[in-house]
Design a protein around this motif. Structure first.
Motif, PDB file in Angstrom:
ATOM      1  N   GLU A   1       0.848  -1.188   0.000  1.00 51.47           N
ATOM      2  CA  GLU A   1       0.000   0.000   0.000  1.00 51.47           C
ATOM      3  C   GLU A   1       0.885   1.240   0.000  1.00 51.47           C
ATOM      4  O   GLU A   1       1.971   1.252   0.596  1.00 51.47           O
ATOM      5  CB  GLU A   1      -0.913   0.015   1.231  1.00 51.47           C
ATOM      6  N   VAL A   2       0.425   2.283  -0.672  1.00 53.26           N
ATOM      7  CA  VAL A   2       1.196   3.519  -0.762  1.00 53.26           C
ATOM      8  C   VAL A   2       0.287   4.710  -0.460  1.00 53.26           C
ATOM      9  O   VAL A   2      -0.945   4.626  -0.556  1.00 53.26           O
ATOM     10  CB  VAL A   2       1.819   3.700  -2.163  1.00 53.26           C
ATOM     11  N   THR A   3       0.915   5.810  -0.082  1.00 56.37           N
ATOM     12  CA  THR A   3       0.224   7.089   0.077  1.00 56.37           C
ATOM     13  C   THR A   3       0.954   8.119  -0.761  1.00 56.37           C
ATOM     14  O   THR A   3       2.190   8.250  -0.663  1.00 56.37           O
ATOM     15  CB  THR A   3       0.190   7.538   1.548  1.00 56.37           C
ATOM     16  N   VAL A   4       0.201   8.825  -1.601  1.00 55.18           N
ATOM     17  CA  VAL A   4       0.789   9.819  -2.498  1.00 55.18           C
ATOM     18  C   VAL A   4       0.086  11.156  -2.252  1.00 55.18           C
ATOM     19  O   VAL A   4      -1.147  11.212  -2.139  1.00 55.18           O
ATOM     20  CB  VAL A   4       0.614   9.408  -3.979  1.00 55.18           C
ATOM     21  N   GLN A   5       0.876  12.223  -2.183  1.00 52.28           N
ATOM     22  CA  GLN A   5       0.310  13.563  -2.049  1.00 52.28           C
ATOM     23  C   GLN A   5       0.541  14.347  -3.331  1.00 52.28           C
ATOM     24  O   GLN A   5       1.648  14.368  -3.876  1.00 52.28           O
ATOM     25  CB  GLN A   5       0.928  14.312  -0.874  1.00 52.28           C
ATOM     26  N   GLY A   6      -0.526  14.981  -3.825  1.00 50.68           N
ATOM     27  CA  GLY A   6      -0.432  15.780  -5.044  1.00 50.68           C
ATOM     28  C   GLY A   6      -1.750  16.474  -5.326  1.00 50.68           C
ATOM     29  O   GLY A   6      -2.655  16.497  -4.482  1.00 50.68           O
ATOM     30  N   ASP A   7      -1.872  17.055  -6.518  1.00 47.74           N
ATOM     31  CA  ASP A   7      -3.072  17.795  -6.909  1.00 47.74           C
ATOM     32  C   ASP A   7      -3.934  16.918  -7.812  1.00 47.74           C
ATOM     33  O   ASP A   7      -3.452  16.414  -8.839  1.00 47.74           O
ATOM     34  CB  ASP A   7      -2.701  19.080  -7.652  1.00 47.74           C
ATOM     35  N   VAL A   8      -5.205  16.717  -7.433  1.00 46.82           N
ATOM     36  CA  VAL A   8      -6.097  15.887  -8.236  1.00 46.82           C
ATOM     37  C   VAL A   8      -7.080  16.764  -8.996  1.00 46.82           C
ATOM     38  O   VAL A   8      -7.435  17.862  -8.580  1.00 46.82           O
ATOM     39  CB  VAL A   8      -6.872  14.867  -7.356  1.00 46.82           C
ATOM     40  N   GLU A   9      -7.498  16.245 -10.164  1.00 51.84           N
ATOM     41  CA  GLU A   9      -8.431  16.969 -11.027  1.00 51.84           C
ATOM     42  C   GLU A   9      -9.150  15.952 -11.905  1.00 51.84           C
ATOM     43  O   GLU A   9      -8.682  14.820 -12.078  1.00 51.84           O
ATOM     44  CB  GLU A   9      -7.675  17.977 -11.892  1.00 51.84           C
TER      45      GLU A   9
END
Length: 402
Positions: free
Chosen positions: A375-383
């Protein structure tokens, strides 16, 4: 004036004095003074010079009790322009908040095209669903999977007989906490249940929040009124100022994309004008005025555009956290990863596939996660991206849950 029937006379004898007093209070009558075992109540229109209407409400049951109640019902039929029997039946219903949807279709008064009515009733159901969802958690877009409490509320909404007017759909939502008081005629100190603010100070004009007692049903009714009122204000701003900013401003008061779409649905394919008015259970009176809200034909395209704007706004999120598993690597140099999981700013029950544009330093980590099922966690901008979602501007890519 319509004369009360013999059967209705017998039913009137069973009405408790407190039920009659509660009904009068909810309709704007005022208790003036005691008169030998009775209360004198008055009703009049402010500013009119004509004398007010008066009724004597018996405080206890005596031999002429049924006749006194019948007199009150016949006076009410004159004031309200309704049959005494209809008013009597309403008094016998559980204590409820009421909503009146007035349609304005072409044709004879009291009739409506079948298709208009089907659309309006579906829209009214969606309106209650949106308000009940906002009563739990105000959100720009309410999730598709509704909590059981929302479903239970919609199931409890009842349709009543149509009212005088072009075509008026009357709906009421019983307040179960007050049902025993209405059935047993038990007095209730309304001063302990007084409610002032309809808007929680979100909408201009909202008073201080004073709710020592508020059932979920009442909170839904209040969010329904506030949400529709705010939707009208936002639509007015969109029409006259060519701006959709107002739709995002009132989300905390019950406005959502779902509520706007429900209003559009009530207008139907012909986009007809309609109005909504509200009446509150007299045991829990509202001191703040709740005037009818009229949604005009020119408001409906603005509401549709506002709902679309709210959905697009909800889909865009800067610095969002995505938690899930890598299901696919693609693109040149495996720079794109498809992650199946959930966005942590959305309801926890919603899972989706999101295409993530990786940084060069994230590729090896994503490849290992894909091979080993980490499992991973990614932070960024979603659209929004086509029919799905994508994440760009990745700031962090880690194993596990942050």
């Amino acid at each position: 004036m319509t004369v009360i029937t013999d059967a209705e006379f017998e039913q009137a004898a069973a009405l408790a004095p407190e039920v009659v007093r509660s009904y009068l209070s909810g309709k704007g009558w005022r208790a003036e003074r005691d008169l030998a075992g009775s209360e004198l109540w008055e009703w009049g229109v402010a500013g009119e010079s004509s004398p007010p209407y008066e009724v004597l409400v018996p405080m206890r049951r005596r031999r002429d009790y049924a006749g006194r109640i019948a007199d009150i019902l016949e006076t009410l039929s004159v004031v309200e322009g309704r049959r005494a029997g209809v008013i009597l039946r309403e008094m016998q219903l559980p204590s409820s908040d009421w909503q009146f949807l007035k349609l304005m279709p072409p044709g004879p008064s009291g009739t409506a095209p079948l298709l208009d009515l089907v659309s309006a009733l579906n829209g009214l159901k969606d309106l209650h669903t949106a308000a009940a969802s906002s009563a739990l958690v105000p959100q720009t877009v309410q999730p598709g999977q509704k909590p059981q409490q929302v479903k239970d509320h919609v199931t409890a909404v009842r349709l009543d007989q149509t009212r005088v007017g072009s075509y008026v759909v009357a709906a009421h939502t019983p307040l179960p906490e007050l049902a025993s008081h209405r059935r047993g005629g038990m007095p209730r100190d309304v001063s302990t249940t007084l409610q002032e603010s309809l808007f929680d100070d979100v909408f201009p004009g909202g008073g201080p929040d004073l709710r020592p007692f508020e059932s979920f049903t009442r909170r839904v009714s209040r969010m329904l009124f506030a949400g529709v009122t705010c939707a009208h204000a936002a639509a007015e701003e969109a029409v006259h100022a060519d701006s959709l900013d107002g739709f995002g401003r009132y989300v905390g008061a019950g406005l959502s994309a779902n509520l706007c779409e429900a209003l559009v649905r009530i207008g139907g394919e012909e986009q007809r004008t309609f109005s909504l008015s509200f009446d509150w259970a007299p045991e829990v009176p509202m001191t703040q005025a709740s005037p009818p809200v009229t949604i005009k034909t020119n408001h409906l395209p603005a509401l549709e555009a506002g709902a679309k704007e709210l959905r697009e706004r909800a889909a865009r999120e800067e610095g969002a956290l995505l938690h899930g598993v890598v299901t696919r690597l693609s693109g040149q140099g495996d720079r794109q990863a498809t992650i199946y999981g959930r966005l942590l700013h959305e309801p926890s029950s919603r899972v989706r596939s999101v295409r993530v544009e990786l940084r060069p330093e994230d590729v090896d980590r994503a490849t290992e996660a894909w091979r080993r099922g980490y499992e991973v966690t990614v932070q960024g901008d979603v659209e929004p991206y086509g029919t799905g979602m994508r994440m760009r501007g990745v700031r962090e890519f880690v194993f596990g849950l942050e």
